[in-house]
Design an enzyme around this catalytic site. Structure first.
Site, short mmCIF file in Angstrom:
data_model
loop_
_atom_site.label_atom_id
_atom_site.label_comp_id
_atom_site.label_asym_id
_atom_site.label_seq_id
_atom_site.Cartn_x
_atom_site.Cartn_y
_atom_site.Cartn_z
N ASP A 80 -13.32 6.99 20.16
CA ASP A 80 -12.22 7.51 19.33
C ASP A 80 -12.47 8.92 18.86
OD1 ASP A 80 -14.36 6.35 17.86
OD2 ASP A 80 -13.13 6.15 16.07
N GLU A 146 -14.98 3.72 16.12
CA GLU A 146 -16.27 3.90 15.45
C GLU A 146 -16.09 4.62 14.12
OE1 GLU A 146 -19.76 5.43 13.83
OE2 GLU A 146 -18.29 6.79 14.72
#
Length: 406
Positions: A80, A146
């Site tokens: 991400d 994350e």
């Protein structure tokens, strides 16, 4: 390193760089990594792997079986990006925009997750060409969120574990890396035991009594109480925490209260983070902050409550596994280029995997030699040197083979 494997890594270097630049130019926020996941899954399928998608919403998992039976190694990359507007002049600069918490923002891989994706895709390709070297199974985990899922959603390592990512086949150990813009290309940093901090998010709600700003004695000022609470919190660090043992941090990052200059408001909200590297220190700090917020507010005629959210555990490198695998990194990078680091108060949800199975996580150099001032992570100016990616591919590939075969 096996000569054929090394040749495959050298041949794929340019492709790994191109992958990294593609993902950098096309970033996606946590739990919204749809095109990123699609590109990863397409690549893994092209290698003949068993592939699962939509794991923990947008995660991708590939399973590669060696020619010989054995243990199972998991390799993890986070995928991400962040709500950061890029402001450099790179030809592959991100111009993507999105909405984050109701605000229009740029989107940027401002922490190097684009490099992690590319490195692990490279490892997947070279190992899939050399299954005769693999005694066991490799599980490639491409993890979303994350940086944390959006409010009200689950995500990240916790959700992947909940959905069984470490099962079927059952993982024996897990390896991961984080490219670091302050560590020189060609070098690796590591630490056995606690490497990165447990991260807690807290929200303190302070309740007072609204009154006219000209007559504060007719009310209870939640802003004043908030200031006293913040001051009190810092004494927990400076006067109650044994910092010779491990570092600890309390930060209030946001204060919200009031609407007008001459009105004492009814309430205030403090939002912040606690970072700890020792479980006992963590428990003490949380307990004392909870007590202190309530007691200080009461002393000034108000009330306060505090809510806690655990974002990560301590990123804990299993000491035995670290000692076992250190020679591999030294052989790959050169002993002089692998160094012991101090623990940091940054957080990493790779830690949740390490709570289930032994894990080893390390820093990979991403700073160009001679750089006077590194480009900090999570900033609009963040950048890394692509020449550091190949060492990441070599390291994860050889760690996997050495663990499985030895």
């Amino acid at each position: 390193m096996d000569k054929a494997l090394l040749k495959d890594i050298q041949e794929i270097e340019d492709q790994v760089i191109q992958w990294r630049r593609y993902f950098h130019e096309h970033p996606e926020l946590s739990n919204r990594e749809f095109k990123t996941a699609e590109a990863i899954a397409k690549h893994l399928r092209s290698l003949g792997m068993e592939v699962k998608t939509e794991v923990a919403k947008t995660g991708v998992v590939g399973v590669l079986k060696g020619k010989m039976p054995g243990k199972v190694v998991a390799l993890r990359a986070d995928i991400d990006a962040l709500p950061v507007t890029e402001r450099n002049d790179l030809p592959y600069k991100s111009t993507v925009t999105d909405t984050f918490l109701g605000t229009e923002t740029g989107v940027m891989h401002a922490c190097g997750h684009d490099a992690h994706i590319a490195i692990l895709m490279g490892v997947a390709e070279v190992l899939s060409k050399n299954t005769h070297l693999i005694k066991g199974t490799v599980k490639f985990i491409f993890q979303p969120a994350e940086e944390g899922p959006p409010p009200g959603e689950e995500g990240g390592a916790k959700l992947m574990i909940k959905e069984g990512v470490l099962k079927n086949p059952d993982v024996d150990v897990i390896f991961g890396l984080h490219i670091n813009s302050g560590t020189e290309v060609g070098t690796i940093k590591y630490k056995p035991g606690g490497m990165m901090a447990a991260v807690e998010r807290f929200v303190v709600t302070v309740n007072g009594k609204q009154s006219h700003g000209s007559a504060p004695w007719t009310g209870v000022d939640p802003i004043l109480i908030s200031a006293k609470i913040i001051d009190g919190f810092q004494t927990i660090i400076s006067r109650e925490s044994d910092l010779t043992k491990e570092a600890a941090v309390i930060t209030v990052g946001k204060i919200t209260s009031g609407v007008r200059f001459n009105i004492i408001p009814e309430s205030a909200e403090l939002i912040g983070t606690v970072r700890t590297l020792d479980p006992k220190m963590r428990d003490h700090i949380i307990r004392r902050m909870t007590e202190m917020a309530q007691d200080i507010a009461k002393a000034y005629g108000g009330s306060a409550s505090i809510e806690w959210q655990n974002n990560t555990a301590v990123t804990y490198n299993d000491p035995d596994l670290t000692a076992q695998m250190l020679p591999t990194l030294q052989n790959i990078a050169g002993t002089e280029n692998v160094s012991l680091m101090n623990a940091t108060t940054g957080g990493e949800d790779f830690s949740f995997f390490q709570e289930i199975v032994p894990g080893f996580y390390f820093y990979l150099g991403g700073m160009s030699p001679g750089t006077a001032v590194p480009y900090p992570h999570h900033t609009p100016d963040f950048r890394i040197d692509d020449s550091g990616l190949t060492l990441g591919v070599k390291s994860l590939s050889q760690l996997t083979l050495d663990y499985l075969n030895n």
